[in-house]
Structures are given as structure tokens and as C-alpha cells.
Design a protein around this motif. Sequence first.
Motif, PDB file in Angstrom:
ATOM      1  N   ALA A   1      75.828 -44.563 -19.571  1.00 33.92           N
ATOM      2  CA  ALA A   1      75.121 -43.418 -18.991  1.00 33.92           C
ATOM      3  C   ALA A   1      74.651 -42.464 -20.087  1.00 33.92           C
ATOM      4  N   GLY A   2      75.357 -42.452 -21.210  1.00 28.41           N
ATOM      5  CA  GLY A   2      74.961 -41.628 -22.356  1.00 28.41           C
ATOM      6  C   GLY A   2      73.953 -42.300 -23.259  1.00 28.41           C
ATOM      7  N   GLY A   3      73.611 -43.557 -22.960  1.00 28.71           N
ATOM      8  CA  GLY A   3      72.599 -44.270 -23.732  1.00 28.71           C
ATOM      9  C   GLY A   3      73.124 -45.126 -24.865  1.00 28.71           C
ATOM     10  N   PHE A   4      74.408 -45.471 -24.846  1.00 28.19           N
ATOM     11  CA  PHE A   4      74.996 -46.289 -25.909  1.00 28.19           C
ATOM     12  C   PHE A   4      75.131 -47.735 -25.450  1.00 28.19           C
ATOM     13  N   PRO A   5      75.016 -48.712 -26.363  1.00 28.34           N
ATOM     14  CA  PRO A   5      75.031 -50.130 -25.997  1.00 28.34           C
ATOM     15  C   PRO A   5      76.322 -50.590 -25.307  1.00 28.34           C
ATOM     16  N   SER A   6      77.458 -50.133 -25.788  1.00 25.57           N
ATOM     17  CA  SER A   6      78.762 -50.388 -25.152  1.00 25.57           C
ATOM     18  C   SER A   6      79.154 -51.862 -25.101  1.00 25.57           C
ATOM     19  N   ARG A   7      78.894 -52.590 -26.169  1.00 21.48           N
ATOM     20  CA  ARG A   7      79.286 -54.006 -26.243  1.00 21.48           C
ATOM     21  C   ARG A   7      80.733 -54.086 -26.728  1.00 21.48           C
ATOM     22  N   VAL A   8      81.665 -54.106 -25.800  1.00 26.53           N
ATOM     23  CA  VAL A   8      83.084 -54.020 -26.146  1.00 26.53           C
ATOM     24  C   VAL A   8      83.685 -55.359 -26.554  1.00 26.53           C
ATOM     25  N   GLU A   9      82.990 -56.450 -26.296  1.00 29.16           N
ATOM     26  CA  GLU A   9      83.502 -57.783 -26.618  1.00 29.16           C
ATOM     27  C   GLU A   9      83.012 -58.292 -27.974  1.00 29.16           C
ATOM     28  N   GLU A  10      82.083 -57.597 -28.593  1.00 26.38           N
ATOM     29  CA  GLU A  10      81.502 -58.069 -29.848  1.00 26.38           C
ATOM     30  C   GLU A  10      82.470 -57.847 -31.010  1.00 26.38           C
ATOM     31  N   GLN A  11      82.626 -58.876 -31.818  1.00 24.43           N
ATOM     32  CA  GLN A  11      83.535 -58.854 -32.966  1.00 24.43           C
ATOM     33  C   GLN A  11      82.882 -58.163 -34.146  1.00 24.43           C
ATOM     34  N   GLY A  12      83.675 -57.365 -34.866  1.00 23.88           N
ATOM     35  CA  GLY A  12      83.167 -56.719 -36.068  1.00 23.88           C
ATOM     36  C   GLY A  12      84.093 -55.630 -36.548  1.00 23.88           C
ATOM     37  N   ASN A  41      89.560 -37.223 -16.833  1.00 22.57           N
ATOM     38  CA  ASN A  41      88.334 -37.808 -16.282  1.00 22.57           C
ATOM     39  C   ASN A  41      87.428 -38.267 -17.413  1.00 22.57           C
ATOM     40  N   VAL A  42      86.934 -39.492 -17.318  1.00 24.37           N
ATOM     41  CA  VAL A  42      86.058 -40.050 -18.328  1.00 24.37           C
ATOM     42  C   VAL A  42      84.613 -39.657 -17.976  1.00 24.37           C
ATOM     43  N   LEU A  43      83.909 -39.097 -18.960  1.00 20.42           N
ATOM     44  CA  LEU A  43      82.565 -38.558 -18.727  1.00 20.42           C
ATOM     45  C   LEU A  43      81.597 -39.077 -19.794  1.00 20.42           C
ATOM     46  N   PRO A  44      80.321 -39.179 -19.429  1.00 21.00           N
ATOM     47  CA  PRO A  44      79.338 -39.483 -20.478  1.00 21.00           C
ATOM     48  C   PRO A  44      79.215 -38.283 -21.407  1.00 21.00           C
ATOM     49  N   LEU A  45      78.772 -38.534 -22.633  1.00 22.02           N
ATOM     50  CA  LEU A  45      78.487 -37.409 -23.521  1.00 22.02           C
ATOM     51  C   LEU A  45      77.373 -36.596 -22.891  1.00 22.02           C
ATOM     52  N   ARG A  46      77.517 -35.309 -22.871  1.00 23.53           N
ATOM     53  CA  ARG A  46      76.502 -34.457 -22.277  1.00 23.53           C
ATOM     54  C   ARG A  46      75.333 -34.324 -23.229  1.00 23.53           C
ATOM     55  N   LYS A  47      74.170 -34.231 -22.688  1.00 25.29           N
ATOM     56  CA  LYS A  47      72.977 -34.013 -23.518  1.00 25.29           C
ATOM     57  C   LYS A  47      72.947 -32.559 -23.933  1.00 25.29           C
ATOM     58  N   GLY A  48      72.273 -32.273 -25.035  1.00 22.89           N
ATOM     59  CA  GLY A  48      72.209 -30.916 -25.579  1.00 22.89           C
ATOM     60  C   GLY A  48      71.954 -29.877 -24.497  1.00 22.89           C
TER      61      GLY A  48
END
Length: 138
Positions: free
Chosen positions: A85-96, A130-137
Motif C-alpha cells: 500500500a506504501g508502494g514497496f515491492p515486498s518480495r519477502v521470499e527473494e534470497q539476498g 497495528n501494522v500501517l503503511p508508511l504515510r505519505k508526506g
Amino acid sequence: MNISSVGKRTVCIIVSSLLMLCVIWTFTRGRSSERQRICNLLSDYGYTVHEDDLLFAYDDADTTIKNAMGSSEKELAAAVEASRAGGFPSRVEEQGGVTLVMAKDSGNTVYLYMLNGEFELCFAEDDNGNVLPLRKGE
């Protein structure tokens, strides 16, 4: 030893140039630091965080964000939903290389999971959990 006026002028120019380069370097080096890059991202989202407020809480060269979080599937799903919701890819399964940076601002704790140096899973948590998206400016 006698130095000619041309030699004195040359030395003065070289010294002045070196001093100018030192001054420029002093004022620009912080702008390109990793900590400053993180502060700039948080500033774009309306958080007031300084470099000293950042906590590098986790760093592993070969893992996934899912493993680094160690959360239940429900908690992971909430974080992924907020991050997307904050616009981040959020690929939690990718190795690195995974790094967790945390910061506190206005009653929210911000979690920035970076994958190979890029912001990947980013969300905030209020004082009630509560888990929230990062708020926009704001």
C-alpha cells in the motif's frame, strides 16, 4: 632557501585549492551516505528522523525477509499488505542481503527491510501494534 614569487604563488594556489576541496567534501559527504538516504526516504513519507535515530537491527548477507522477520503468516501478510500500500515491492521470499533498519517517530515505529540495498518491505507499527503503511508526506 629563496623561493621566487612565482613559486610562492604556485604554492598558495595549490594550498588554496586543497582547502577548497576539503571544505566541499566536508559539506557534501553526508548527503550521499546510506543513513542520509534512509532519512530522505522517511522524510518523503512525512517522518522526522535524523541519522542518529536509525537503528540497524539486522543484517545478513544470504537470507530472505521472511526468514529475517520470523513472524507468523498472519503478521507477515499484514506487513506485506501495508508495504505494498506504501508502494514497496515486498518480495519477502527473494534470497539476498537483508538489512532491517528501525526508527521511531510520532508514536510509530518504522520498519525498513532492505534487500540488496534497496527498500523492499517497509511499514510502520503504532503503539497498539497495528501494522500501517508508511504515510505519505503530510
